[in-house]
Structures are given as structure tokens and as C-alpha cells.
Design a protein around this motif. Sequence first.
Motif, mmCIF file in Angstrom:
data_model
loop_
_atom_site.group_PDB
_atom_site.id
_atom_site.type_symbol
_atom_site.label_atom_id
_atom_site.label_comp_id
_atom_site.label_asym_id
_atom_site.label_seq_id
_atom_site.Cartn_x
_atom_site.Cartn_y
_atom_site.Cartn_z
ATOM 1 N N LEU A 144 39.688 40.748 45.599
ATOM 2 C CA LEU A 144 41.017 40.330 45.517
ATOM 3 C C LEU A 144 41.693 40.257 47.091
ATOM 4 O O LEU A 144 41.678 41.712 47.548
ATOM 5 C CB LEU A 144 41.808 41.644 44.583
ATOM 6 C CG LEU A 144 41.214 41.854 43.344
ATOM 7 C CD1 LEU A 144 41.559 43.018 42.233
ATOM 8 C CD2 LEU A 144 41.387 40.813 42.204
ATOM 9 N N THR A 145 42.151 39.396 47.147
ATOM 10 C CA THR A 145 42.811 39.337 48.629
ATOM 11 C C THR A 145 43.879 39.731 48.716
ATOM 12 O O THR A 145 43.652 40.111 50.100
ATOM 13 C CB THR A 145 42.519 37.803 48.870
ATOM 14 O OG1 THR A 145 44.388 36.762 48.474
ATOM 15 C CG2 THR A 145 41.572 37.124 48.700
ATOM 16 N N GLY A 146 44.519 39.975 48.048
ATOM 17 C CA GLY A 146 46.121 40.664 48.474
ATOM 18 C C GLY A 146 47.265 39.541 48.444
ATOM 19 O O GLY A 146 48.115 39.962 49.141
ATOM 20 N N ASP A 147 46.539 38.114 48.886
ATOM 21 C CA ASP A 147 47.480 37.551 49.457
ATOM 22 C C ASP A 147 47.704 36.454 47.381
ATOM 23 O O ASP A 147 47.427 36.068 46.991
ATOM 24 C CB ASP A 147 46.553 35.962 49.406
ATOM 25 C CG ASP A 147 46.820 36.612 51.426
ATOM 26 O OD1 ASP A 147 47.388 36.882 51.969
ATOM 27 O OD2 ASP A 147 45.747 36.926 51.496
ATOM 28 N N GLN A 155 39.894 31.658 42.656
ATOM 29 C CA GLN A 155 40.961 31.525 41.751
ATOM 30 C C GLN A 155 42.221 32.044 41.927
ATOM 31 O O GLN A 155 42.561 33.307 42.711
ATOM 32 C CB GLN A 155 40.597 32.406 39.682
ATOM 33 C CG GLN A 155 39.350 31.951 39.239
ATOM 34 C CD GLN A 155 38.937 32.520 38.141
ATOM 35 O OE1 GLN A 155 39.744 32.908 38.063
ATOM 36 N NE2 GLN A 155 38.072 32.209 37.540
ATOM 37 N N VAL A 156 43.529 31.650 40.888
ATOM 38 C CA VAL A 156 44.779 32.332 41.004
ATOM 39 C C VAL A 156 44.938 33.432 39.955
ATOM 40 O O VAL A 156 44.767 32.637 38.712
ATOM 41 C CB VAL A 156 45.549 30.877 41.183
ATOM 42 C CG1 VAL A 156 46.786 32.200 41.235
ATOM 43 C CG2 VAL A 156 46.566 30.963 42.503
ATOM 44 N N TYR A 212 48.138 26.778 47.616
ATOM 45 C CA TYR A 212 49.071 26.941 48.476
ATOM 46 C C TYR A 212 49.143 28.152 48.925
ATOM 47 O O TYR A 212 49.903 29.072 47.773
ATOM 48 C CB TYR A 212 50.204 26.222 48.152
ATOM 49 C CG TYR A 212 50.300 24.518 47.402
ATOM 50 C CD1 TYR A 212 50.738 24.227 48.257
ATOM 51 C CD2 TYR A 212 49.500 23.596 46.531
ATOM 52 C CE1 TYR A 212 50.748 22.387 48.713
ATOM 53 C CE2 TYR A 212 49.002 22.642 46.328
ATOM 54 C CZ TYR A 212 49.833 21.880 47.104
ATOM 55 O OH TYR A 212 49.086 21.017 47.571
ATOM 56 N N LEU A 213 49.452 29.173 49.614
ATOM 57 C CA LEU A 213 49.804 30.564 49.947
ATOM 58 C C LEU A 213 51.383 30.916 49.636
ATOM 59 O O LEU A 213 52.430 30.225 50.709
ATOM 60 C CB LEU A 213 49.388 30.935 51.540
ATOM 61 C CG LEU A 213 47.784 30.719 51.690
ATOM 62 C CD1 LEU A 213 47.924 31.616 52.913
ATOM 63 C CD2 LEU A 213 47.040 32.533 50.434
ATOM 64 N N GLU A 217 47.889 35.769 42.088
ATOM 65 C CA GLU A 217 46.851 37.103 43.231
ATOM 66 C C GLU A 217 45.753 35.913 43.338
ATOM 67 O O GLU A 217 45.116 35.872 42.575
ATOM 68 C CB GLU A 217 45.848 38.090 43.017
ATOM 69 C CG GLU A 217 45.657 39.163 44.559
ATOM 70 C CD GLU A 217 45.493 39.988 44.114
ATOM 71 O OE1 GLU A 217 44.788 41.291 45.621
ATOM 72 O OE2 GLU A 217 45.826 41.079 43.133
ATOM 73 N N ILE A 218 45.419 36.015 44.748
ATOM 74 C CA ILE A 218 44.490 34.594 45.068
ATOM 75 C C ILE A 218 43.027 35.647 44.944
ATOM 76 O O ILE A 218 42.696 36.454 45.810
ATOM 77 C CB ILE A 218 44.657 33.976 46.829
ATOM 78 C CG1 ILE A 218 45.682 32.695 46.612
ATOM 79 C CG2 ILE A 218 43.052 33.004 47.005
ATOM 80 C CD1 ILE A 218 46.229 32.698 47.603
ATOM 81 N N ALA A 219 41.784 34.858 44.326
ATOM 82 C CA ALA A 219 40.362 36.184 43.937
ATOM 83 C C ALA A 219 39.581 34.670 44.356
ATOM 84 O O ALA A 219 39.885 34.097 44.640
ATOM 85 C CB ALA A 219 40.514 36.237 42.333
ATOM 86 N N VAL A 220 38.710 35.647 44.733
ATOM 87 C CA VAL A 220 36.834 34.665 45.411
ATOM 88 C C VAL A 220 36.041 35.265 45.571
ATOM 89 O O VAL A 220 35.822 36.622 44.907
ATOM 90 C CB VAL A 220 37.120 34.505 46.962
ATOM 91 C CG1 VAL A 220 37.661 35.045 47.593
ATOM 92 C CG2 VAL A 220 36.557 33.262 47.401
#
Length: 521
Positions: free
Chosen positions: A388-391, A343-344, A402-403, A359-362
Motif C-alpha cells: 500500500l503506497t499511501g498515495d 490497482q486502485v 493519475y495521482l 489508494e494505489i497498491a502494487v
Amino acid sequence: MNLCHFLTQNARRLPDAPALVHGERVTTWAQMQARVGALAHALVNDYGLAKGDRVLVQSANCLQMFETMFACWRVGAVWVPANFRLSPDDLAFLAQSSGATVMICGAEFTAHASACAPHVPAIIPIGPSPLGPDHDALIARHMGRMPPEAQVARDDPAWFFYTSGTTGRPKAAVLTHGQMAFVVTNHLCDLMPGTTESDASLVVAPLSHGAGIHQLTQVARGVATILPEGERFDPAEIWALVQRHRVTNMFTVPTIVKLLVEDASVDRVDHSSLRYVIYAGAPMYRADQIRALDKLGPVLVQYFGLGEVTGAITVLPPAHHSPDDAAMRIGTCGLARTGMQVQVQDPQGAELPPGETGEIAVIGPAVFAGYHDNAAANGKSFRDGWFLTGDLGHMDDQGFLYLTGRESDMYISGGSNIHPREVEEKLLTHPDLAEAIVLGAPDPVWGEAGLAVCVARPGAAPDPQAVLDWLAPKLARYKLPKRLLIWEALPKSAYGKITRKMIRDELIVRGDWPLDPARAG
């Protein structure tokens, strides 16, 4: 299942097939199994290693280093590999933070062994050393012994995967047997479908990190692993090995792919055996993608993933790579990996709609069990079960991710958020530039302003102001870097990545980093 059982299966089914090739030395699956059993017996009987104990490994890529992985797991111990390019002091921190009871260390790393000696009760050298019986001597002494595979639960630790630590001290991500078994299956499903013992895999990155996970995946299918002999990365050697061993897959980072396809040796060998050239660790710039596809054909596989998720967040397979801009979603790092959900999210944890940046979460079985002995980091990294990836990034309406960059990469100039990657992509379309990185630097007027550091292509000598003038029509004015520097080369991390922290440190050393106006006077 204990992960060491992959090796046991190969020794039964493919005893005489090559497991690892290093120069002229070929080690079969049966030979590796026997050596691993002997080493495991030595660790238990000579050093008192027990289930749950940690074993720190400091070694360049070699047969012995690879064997330590399976010997640890056979007795239920935790493998703690370090990037061999770490300094002695950095390694001593890993020895302390991991609580290792045994260290296995290349004989050439005497300073590292000395730095760790106060923290680790026992040190086993790889190669002749005054430290005591070496790895091969122990194996010879205990050859013929084979401890039973330790019984492990799904959540038992298998590997302390240390983060690169670009923003602080490295943290040990705890990877478990069950999690890793899922990741291996997922890698075979999403990254290199159809892999069998008839394949061959070439190692072009340290086995202590992503390459180690990739090679474990090869073991799961009985694939031969090929190790280069040279201590330094040599594109000509890599391509010669691809041709000689009919290599079908390799894992690396975008910087290394770029160096491989730009070297003249790529045109002198037959690399038609390659099916999958897998790159991760950072997005690949579009210009480099096109060059690699033109040279190698439709073999590129990108995945986005952190050590904490064991690489398994998204995948962009060959079918979604194309040198034709009209046939490719430019800038995407792909779709969610099989069995994983991405998810974003906004700062409160709500999922954002397509097109909005957050933030990108997985979440899913590939997510690690948490950081070892670091409750504060665990508290910051998880929210409602999501890692939470921090990306930062956004999704399109079909689920392609898309990063935009790391949250820490973004800078604010005159109140506007600027993501460096967009600027870097534009710079790399300049015909005279080979590499580019943009940082937000202190500025007395705007708070922060872009500072670009570039490397010219061989034979080119671009004028910095001329490059900025060329770039100006291609970007909104507020995104245009205020300064542009040309360096002979960009410093790279031990993993072959270009990190902003290293660039900023070098700018400071060179006297090119502006004084922060908030701290002036």
C-alpha cells in the motif's frame, strides 16, 4: 546473481572503457574492479566484515562512494547509504537502526562521524583524517587482492534504502539481490530501451537513493557515469557536461528539470545527444512539462515509484509526452511497469472501477522485502500481498494511472475533500508564478481551509489577492484557497523535493500558520 557481478562482467568485456568520469579523472572498468576488490579484501581482513553485515556510508557523490556499493556486495554485506545532507543526529539514528558494523564517511563529515562513533565499531574515512587509514590508503595496501563474489540467494539483502522520513523517523526498506536484478532489467526495458556501452549517463542527484539505482542500471550495460565536480547544483555545469561527454541519459526530479530548462545556459550548448531525461519523485506540473519539451524535444520519461518498490510502479515514456494538450493524457503518471501489477483499492482492499479515487497498491517482483526490524510498519504497509503506497489516485479505462496526491496531503474543508494538486496545477498556469504549493490549514469556520504559498517568476511581483481573484473562476468555490502568500523561494528537501511538512514548519516559524481552533484556549 550477486549484483557485483555486473562490474566483473564489464571489467572482462570493457576493461579500458570509462566507468566513471569525475572532472579530469577517468576510472576504467578494470581499474574500478581492482579498487573494489582491494577494498572488499580490506573490509574482510582488517575489519572482520562478513556476509549480512551492514556498512553505513556517509558521503557526497564521488568515485569512492560508488565503489563502496560493489565492495559490500562482493563480500555479501549490505550497503546502507545515507543522504549526505542529513544532520549528525539523524545519521546516528540510521547507524543505530541499521545495526551497522562499519561506517565509511567523507572526511569532511567530522561531526557525523563523532555522532555515529558510539554506535559503529569502525569508521573508515574517505580522504585524509585522524580517524585512521582512509579509503584510498586501504585500497593501495590491498591492491591485487580479489575476494571471490559471495554466494547470495534471491532474497538476501543487498541495500537498506532509507525512506525520506517526511512524516516520521526514516525506515530502512530492505532491497534484495534478486529484486534489484529485476528492477535493473525493468529500468532498461521501460525507462531507457536500447542502452549500450556507447551511452553516457550524468548524475544530478544523490547516489544514495534513486540515482544510485539508476547508475547501477548503467553499470549493467557498461555505460560511463559522469559526476559533476561542483559541490552545488549548477545548471551551466550540467549542460556543459552534457555537451562535452555527449550525455544520453540522466535521472532527476521535476524541480531540477525545471531549473535546468529555465536556465539561460540550456540555449548555449548542444544537448542533442540526450535520449532520455528521466524524472521521478513527484509529478511534473503541466506548465513545466511543456517548457521542458519545447527546450529538449521528446526525451522526457516519467516514472512513479517509491523506494519500497525501487521506483518500478508506472512509466510514461517519451511517446506519451507532448506539448500539445490535445495529444497527451494530462496528469497521468503512466502505465504499470513491465512485470508489475497496479490497482486502485478501497479501504477494504477491493479494486475500484476506472475513474474512482482510492489508494494505489502494487504487487510484483520489484516490491521490497519489508522494513528492517519494523514489524508495525510492515503490518500497515501490506494487505493480502499488496504493498500500500499511501498515495491516492484513479485509473482510466485503459489503465493509465493519475495521482491525486498523498493520502496525508488531502484536507477536508466544510465536509468536502480537497486534493491540493488540482489547485496547484491551476495556480501554475498564472503567468507570474513559478512555484506553488497548497496546504490544508486549521480554520475556525470550515475546519480546514486552503493556504497557498507561491514563488513569483523573476521580475514579476504579483499581488496575492489579485492572484486569488484570477483563480476564483477556474475552481469550485470551496476549493479556492483562503490565503495566498508570496515567498522568495520554497524550502526543498535533500532530494530536491518540495514537501508540505517543510512548508508547514516554515509557516510556523514565520508566524503564518493559523492556530488550530480545536486546541485554542
